[in-house]
Structure formats: structure tokens, C-alpha cells
Motif scaffolding. Structure first.
Motif, PDB file in Angstrom:
ATOM      1  N   ASP A  78      -0.896 -21.129   9.657  1.00 14.16           N
ATOM      2  CA  ASP A  78      -1.040 -22.854   9.702  1.00 14.16           C
ATOM      3  C   ASP A  78      -1.618 -23.097   9.509  1.00 14.16           C
ATOM      4  OD1 ASP A  78       1.945 -22.715   7.976  1.00 14.16           O
ATOM      5  OD2 ASP A  78       3.047 -21.856   9.999  1.00 14.16           O
ATOM      6  N   GLY A 106       6.817 -27.590  10.264  1.00 10.27           N
ATOM      7  CA  GLY A 106       7.129 -28.718   9.189  1.00 10.27           C
ATOM      8  C   GLY A 106       6.586 -29.081   8.282  1.00 10.27           C
ATOM      9  N   LYS A 107       7.137 -29.139   6.824  1.00 12.01           N
ATOM     10  CA  LYS A 107       6.168 -29.367   5.926  1.00 12.01           C
ATOM     11  C   LYS A 107       6.385 -30.735   5.993  1.00 12.01           C
ATOM     12  CE  LYS A 107       6.449 -30.324   0.743  1.00 12.01           C
ATOM     13  NZ  LYS A 107       7.090 -30.913  -0.658  1.00 12.01           N
ATOM     14  N   GLY A 108       3.905 -30.858   6.050  1.00 15.35           N
ATOM     15  CA  GLY A 108       3.217 -32.111   6.708  1.00 15.35           C
ATOM     16  C   GLY A 108       3.041 -32.262   7.341  1.00 15.35           C
ATOM     17  N   GLU A 109       3.588 -31.025   8.445  1.00 13.09           N
ATOM     18  CA  GLU A 109       2.791 -30.994   9.828  1.00 13.09           C
ATOM     19  C   GLU A 109       2.304 -30.119  10.309  1.00 13.09           C
ATOM     20  OE1 GLU A 109       6.810 -30.193  11.800  1.00 13.09           O
ATOM     21  OE2 GLU A 109       7.611 -32.240  12.008  1.00 13.09           O
TER      22      GLU A 109
END
Length: 244
Positions: free
Chosen positions: A213, A181-184
């Protein structure tokens, strides 16, 4: 994300979660994996329950993406698909033990648990393969399971990212389960099943997006070895003496 604050802490986690000869029961479970992550986006892709009729197509995809995975195989399927198993080994994939018939180990006597583990062990060793890891079916086990795996010189290894591909059969659903997810960060030990055609069909896209990613693909054995090497660095409290 999910990382210890220092190499000393990492070394302590290594001692708790990875095996050392002559020591007690050891499990590489989801909480332990998550605590030990943050190692340059290392992603161990694992597949359970094969080999099966779709596994060769999966091996083609992995080869095209230059990804080596860890396969937790069933002994019964290994007997039926020996050539596929030999191809796995020849192409550099890691092969591990997932029992013979896929029972719930919590409902088996210690003797039957041993039989499930050893029958698969015999099949693999007959093909020149020595498994380093054991994953109990469904991720369910008891104290006897841990003890028996240790006696066979295997680490009981689970996962930290579950695709639930037995339940979710669409690419978008799989990606929602496994992509960060965002920021992970993209990292961890990922669970898939090579017995599902939908999973195999999706893997090319899944691997591409994980790579985008930041995933650096490794086998589970490489994943644990890198942790051992990092713990052995100066200032890690001497944990480099721990062996797998």
C-alpha cells in the motif's frame, strides 16, 4: 489526507508538537501526528510492553522484511530479557521508555511517576541505550507526566494508528484496523504489542500489505527527523532552528 496546506503550516505545527530546549511541555499525540503526516508514506511501526518471549521471533520477521521498528519497553521486562534488548539495538531498532511496571500514570503521584520513568531509564542506560521517547501506559498521562518526560529529555509520544491487537487477535481483524481504506494513504505511527503471539504471527503479512500500500518504514526517530528537515527547507519560516 490529514495534511497541512503549506510548508509554513507544517513548520508551525512542528513548533507546537515537537520539543525545543528550554521551552514548555511537548506532546506528540494522535491529532498532532495526523496533522503532520503526508511525508511520502512514512510509516513508523511501534511495539509496546516487551520485550517478551515472542520478541525474538518478531525480530526475525522484521529482519527478513528489512524493517526497523521502535520498541517502547517496560523496565521490568528489559531486566528479564536483556539479551533480546541488546539484539534489538544491534539490529538497528529504536528503543524507548514505556515505564517500569505499566501503571496508569494518572493515578500516581509525581514522585511515583518519576520512579517509573527513571528506573527504566537506568536499565536502558546500563545497556548503552539512551531513549528519545516516552510513551505512558495505555496512552494515559497528566501534566506531571509531560513535565517529567521533558526533564528526562524525552518526547511524550503516542500513535495515530491503533491495531488494538490486545482485543483483536485474527489477521483479518488486525488488517482492518491498520490498512488504509480506499483513497487513503498508508502512513503514520502504528501501535502493536510484541507480547501477543497472535500479533507476532501476523506481522509478516501485515508488513507485506502495508508495503504494497506504499508504506516506507522508518523508526519514530526518523519520522520526527524527516519532519524537522522538511520544516528547515527554504520557505518554511525558519523552523529549522527547532531542535529535538
Amino acid at each position: 489526507m490529514r495534511r497541512p496546506g503549506s510548508l509554513i503550516c507544517l513548520a508551525l505545527l512542528l513548533c507546537l508538537c515537537l520539543p525545543a530546549p528550554g521551552h514548555g511541555q511537548d506532546i506528540l499525540d494522535a491529532p498532532g501526528i495526523r496533522r503532520m503526516e503526508a511525508r511520502d508514506n512514512a510509516c513508523a511501526i511501534t511495539f509496546d510492553d516487551g520485550p517478551g518471549k515472542y520478541t525474538d521471533a518478531l525480530l526475525d520477521i522484521l529482519k527478513a522484511h528489512h524493517v526497523r521498528a521502535t520498541f517502547f519497553v517496560l523496565g521490568g521486562n528489559a531486566v528479564r530479557h536483556r539479551q533480546t534488548l541488546l539484539r534489538m539495538a544491534a539490529e538497528g531498532h529504536e528503543i524507548a521508555n514505556h515505564s517500569y511496571d505499566h501503571p496508569d500514570f494518572r493515578h500516581l503521584s509525581p514522585e511515583r511517576q518519576r520512579d517509573e520513568i527513571e528506573r527504566t531509564e537506568q536499565v536502558l542506560r546500563g545497556l548503552g541505550i539512551t531513549p528519545r521517547f516516552f510513551r505512558p501506559p495505555y496512552g494515559l498521562y497528566d501534566a506531571d507526566t509531560v513535565r517529567l518526560a521533558e526533564q528526562e529529555h524525552m518526547v511524550l509520544a503516542l500513535w495515530s494508528v491503533d491495531s488494538q491487537d490486545w482485543k483483536y487477535r485474527k489477521l483479518s481483524e488486525l488488517e482492518a484496523r491498520v490498512l488504509p481504506g480506499k483513497g487513503e494513504k498508508a502512513e503514520g505511527v502504528f501501535l502493536f504489542h510484541d507480547i501477543h503471539q497472535t500479533t507476532v504471527n501476523a506481522m509478516g503479512d501485515v508488513l507485506d500489505k502495508l508495503a504494497a500500500d506504499g508504506c516506507r518504514f522508518v523508526t519514530l526517530g526518523q519520522w520526527t527527523e524527516e519532519l524537522s528537515q522538511r520544516a528547515a527547507e527554504p520557505g518554511a519560516g525558519g523552523a529549522g532552528k527547532t531542535k529535538q
